[in-house]
Design a protein around this motif. Structure first.
Motif, PDB file in Angstrom:
ATOM      1  N   ILE A 196       0.841  -1.195   0.000  1.00 19.93           N
ATOM      2  CA  ILE A 196       0.000   0.000   0.000  1.00 19.93           C
ATOM      3  C   ILE A 196       0.879   1.250   0.000  1.00 19.93           C
ATOM      4  N   GLU A 197       0.556   2.176  -0.896  1.00 19.68           N
ATOM      5  CA  GLU A 197       1.368   3.390  -0.983  1.00 19.68           C
ATOM      6  C   GLU A 197       0.950   4.411   0.075  1.00 19.68           C
ATOM      7  N   ASN A 198       1.953   5.088   0.600  1.00 19.22           N
ATOM      8  CA  ASN A 198       1.720   6.266   1.424  1.00 19.22           C
ATOM      9  C   ASN A 198       0.829   6.001   2.645  1.00 19.22           C
ATOM     10  N   VAL A 199       1.183   4.994   3.415  1.00 17.66           N
ATOM     11  CA  VAL A 199       0.428   4.704   4.635  1.00 17.66           C
ATOM     12  C   VAL A 199       0.833   5.690   5.729  1.00 17.66           C
ATOM     13  N   GLN A 200      -0.163   6.259   6.383  1.00 17.71           N
ATOM     14  CA  GLN A 200       0.084   7.232   7.455  1.00 17.71           C
ATOM     15  C   GLN A 200      -0.435   6.668   8.782  1.00 17.71           C
ATOM     16  N   LEU A 201       0.060   7.221   9.862  1.00 17.63           N
ATOM     17  CA  LEU A 201      -0.463   6.856  11.170  1.00 17.63           C
ATOM     18  C   LEU A 201      -1.972   7.130  11.218  1.00 17.63           C
ATOM     19  N   GLU A 202      -2.699   6.246  11.874  1.00 11.15           N
ATOM     20  CA  GLU A 202      -4.154   6.352  12.052  1.00 11.15           C
ATOM     21  C   GLU A 202      -4.957   6.051  10.783  1.00 11.15           C
ATOM     22  N   ASP A 203      -4.273   5.648   9.700  1.00 15.24           N
ATOM     23  CA  ASP A 203      -5.012   5.154   8.531  1.00 15.24           C
ATOM     24  C   ASP A 203      -5.708   3.844   8.911  1.00 15.24           C
ATOM     25  N   PHE A 204      -6.776   3.535   8.190  1.00 10.33           N
ATOM     26  CA  PHE A 204      -7.433   2.240   8.376  1.00 10.33           C
ATOM     27  C   PHE A 204      -7.075   1.327   7.214  1.00 10.33           C
ATOM     28  N   LEU A 205      -6.674   0.099   7.541  1.00  8.45           N
ATOM     29  CA  LEU A 205      -6.252  -0.859   6.521  1.00  8.45           C
ATOM     30  C   LEU A 205      -7.087  -2.135   6.618  1.00  8.45           C
ATOM     31  N   ILE A 206      -7.252  -2.791   5.462  1.00  4.47           N
ATOM     32  CA  ILE A 206      -7.782  -4.156   5.439  1.00  4.47           C
ATOM     33  C   ILE A 206      -6.570  -5.070   5.297  1.00  4.47           C
ATOM     34  N   VAL A 207      -6.494  -6.064   6.155  1.00  3.08           N
ATOM     35  CA  VAL A 207      -5.294  -6.903   6.218  1.00  3.08           C
ATOM     36  C   VAL A 207      -5.664  -8.342   5.891  1.00  3.08           C
ATOM     37  N   HIS A 208      -4.852  -8.966   5.054  1.00  4.12           N
ATOM     38  CA  HIS A 208      -5.059 -10.376   4.719  1.00  4.12           C
ATOM     39  C   HIS A 208      -3.760 -11.135   4.918  1.00  4.12           C
ATOM     40  N   ALA A 209      -3.804 -12.147   5.768  1.00  5.98           N
ATOM     41  CA  ALA A 209      -2.646 -13.003   6.026  1.00  5.98           C
ATOM     42  C   ALA A 209      -1.391 -12.174   6.327  1.00  5.98           C
ATOM     43  N   GLY A 210      -1.564 -11.130   7.086  1.00  3.45           N
ATOM     44  CA  GLY A 210      -0.415 -10.327   7.492  1.00  3.45           C
ATOM     45  C   GLY A 210      -0.031  -9.234   6.514  1.00  3.45           C
ATOM     46  N   PHE A 211      -0.690  -9.177   5.352  1.00  3.95           N
ATOM     47  CA  PHE A 211      -0.406  -8.132   4.370  1.00  3.95           C
ATOM     48  C   PHE A 211      -1.574  -7.141   4.316  1.00  3.95           C
ATOM     49  N   ALA A 212      -1.259  -5.851   4.415  1.00  2.00           N
ATOM     50  CA  ALA A 212      -2.303  -4.851   4.189  1.00  2.00           C
ATOM     51  C   ALA A 212      -2.634  -4.885   2.707  1.00  2.00           C
TER      52      ALA A 212
END
Lengths: 476, 79
Positions: free
Chosen positions: B34-50
């Motif tokens: 995922i590009e440009n992840v910032q603190l407090e962003d919300f992510l969907i995670v699969h098997a340890g990968f956002a």
């Protein structure tokens, strides 16, 4: 809403716990059976009751972890039936197909490059510290970059076809609510030939690996089975729509071109006391003989041909290995999956060059119905959505059969085969743990979900003697 | 069906991973896809990968949906 609200006791996170494997021994210490316990979330069917039907394709997309687009499209297809849209406009159907190929492409790529390639490139016995995506990045950096870029392309396709979820764009009952602009088309077209080239490379890795290790893999969690999928009217592989076909392990057609609206006439689901997940089977064959596999392996086995040239050549090579008979090797799922990656890339190019994607006629409606079924070939296999709707547009009944559920018996058998071959005595070795994980991973099950460690399938394996005592227990 | 519960980014590390939180439990997550992840962003995670980044409005919609889902879900089946 017609449902009783109750206080939450269990946190949602617990849905996604460890997969548990139990290996049962007889008096002589021989493996008699292995059971894979997957904790499956089954609350959606009840949750969705009372909600407006037109909201379902978006709601389901928001809840589903790995294949939101597949659930979105399966729900939309069911709602097409409800609104009487028996034939979508060319623009709507082709936009949906493009979305679906983009989803299949990125899902297969993520699974192959990030979860499977370490097993294939380093071997099942390699140190887990190396046998992961970080190891691949270090030793095969170009391959790792390709995986990232291919997945990104699939995501871009989804983005331009499904739009921003917050506005509920994408597939809607009776069609789609946007077409593809020329700018979006050209943006994707400039990369498509590179994507096809990389797909060829991924296919070659999976094919070469399978052929090189054919003898070993033939005895690795493999077994004869039925194979089920949708099939196009002319017998071609079709990931988006078709009738139901099931072949037996010899390739005989047991069910063919069955109207998918009537799936519940032929498929039933059994509940077993030791598993949260149901066991679907073909009614006429009964529980013992009526189970089947779904997913890439089954689709390549059931299809008479593939309608894109390079994937069709790849299918012929695949079939030649088993002299035209169905391939029942569990690890051949990876090869079949990469044939579908190449097919998806070819289909995306074909669609991007089709002017219908710029059409303005997006939605049709017909005579309203109270019941609809939507079936799609999701990346992991056949996905069934079935709804009943009342006069106030509220959902009154929902039934889903997800592909991991259809592969429940097969995954249990794969684990059992591995346990019988690789369990020596009662001790669970690292080698056995790895192989159990590899066999389950071939099916790309939904259980590898949100909270799991990097690329790991969290498994706890127990060996239980004939008295019911646990004699060994280890976790990945 | 598996669930896509949004996880909140609590910490970003130099090695391309991050620490995400879900229901007060923290997990190490690979965020390199995922590009440009910032603190407090919300992510969907699969098997340890956002695998997906959500904007705030979408994340809130989903968290509300999960809250409703949990409320209609009786005990005994989530175990």
């Amino acid at each position: 809403m017609g449902v009783t609200k109750k206080v939450v006791i269990e946190p949602v996170t617990r849905v996604e716990g460890h997969g548990k494997v139990t290996i049962l021994l007889d008096e002589k210490g021989q493996v008699t059976r292995a059971r894979l316990h997957i904790v499956e979330f089954r609350g959606f069917e009840r949750f969705i009751q009372g909600r407006p039907f037109w909201e379902v394709p978006v709601t389901v997309q928001r809840l589903c972890g790995i294949c939101p687009v597949s659930h979105h499209l399966a729900a939309a297809k069911a709602m097409d039936v409800i609104v009487g849209a028996d034939k979508l406009t060319p623009t709507a159907e082709k936009m949906r197909r493009l979305m679906h190929y983009g989803q299949t492409y990125q899902s297969h790529v993520l699974h192959f490059f990030h979860l499977v390639s370490p097993d294939l490139l380093f071997g099942f016995d390699a140190d887990p510290a190396v046998r992961n995506i970080i190891g691949v990045i270090k030793k095969y950096p170009e391959l790792a970059v390709q995986g990232v870029m291919m997945r990104k392309f699939g995501q871009e396709v989804i983005k331009v076809t499904a739009g921003k979820k917050i506005h509920g764009t994408g597939a809607i009952p009776g069609g789609i609510n946007k077409n593809l602009s020329i700018a979006e088309r050209d943006f994707l077209l400039k990369d498509i030939d590179q994507q096809i080239e990389w797909s060829r490379g991924a296919l070659k890795i999976a094919k070469d690996y399978t052929i090189e290790h054919l003898e070993e893999l033939s005895g690795f969690g493999s077994f004869d089975s039925n194979h089920l999928s949708l099939i196009r009217a002319d017998g071609a592989l079709d990931l988006y729509d078709g009738g139901i076909r099931m072949i037996d392990s010899e390739g005989n057609k047991v069910i063919d071109h069955f109207n998918n609206q009537n799936y519940s006439d032929i498929i039933a689901e059994e509940v077993r006391d030791w598993s949260y997940m149901k066991f679907p089977f073909i009614k006429d064959l009964g529980v013992d003989k009526g189970w089947y596999r779904v997913g890439p392996l089954s689709r390549i086995n059931t299809a008479d041909f593939i309608d894109t040239p390079e994937a069709e050549l790849a299918r012929q090579e695949f079939k030649a290995v088993t002299s035209g008979k169905p391939n029942n090797i569990t690890m051949a799922y990876h090869w079949a999956r990469m044939i579908e990656v190449l097919h998806s890339a070819e289909k995306m190019k074909e669609l991007l060059l089709d002017d219908d994607l710029q059409g303005e006629d997006l939605v049709v409606k017909g005579e309203r119905r109270s019941e609809g079924v939507g079936i799609i070939e999701a990346p992991r296999g056949t996905l069934f959505h079935h709804y009943k709707v009342n006069e106030d547009d509220q959902v009154t009944m929902c039934n889903l059969i997800v592909s991991t559920t259809s592969n429940n018996v097969p995954m249990n058998l794969a684990v059992e085969g591995v346990a019988k071959k690789y369990l020596s005595g009662t001790e669970i070795t690292e080698g056995l743990l790895n192989r159990v994980e590899v066999a389950i991973r071939a099916y790309d099950p939904c259980l590898s979900c949100a909270t799991h460690a990097l690329g790991k399938m969290p498994l706890t394996v127990s060996v239980v003697d004939h008295c019911g005592q646990i004699v060994d227990k280890k976790s990945t | 069906m598996c669930l896509a519960v949004p996880m909140k980014v609590m910490e970003l590390k130099a090695d391309g991973t991050g620490v995400c939180e879900l229901e007060n439990i923290r997990y190490d997550v690979d965020i390199s896809l995922i590009e440009n992840v910032q603190l407090e962003d919300f992510l969907i995670v699969h098997a340890g990968f956002a695998i997906e980044k959500l904007d705030v409005a979408e994340a809130n919609q989903r968290l509300q949906l999960f809250k409703e889902l949990a409320e209609t879900y009786s005990d005994g089946q989530l175990d």
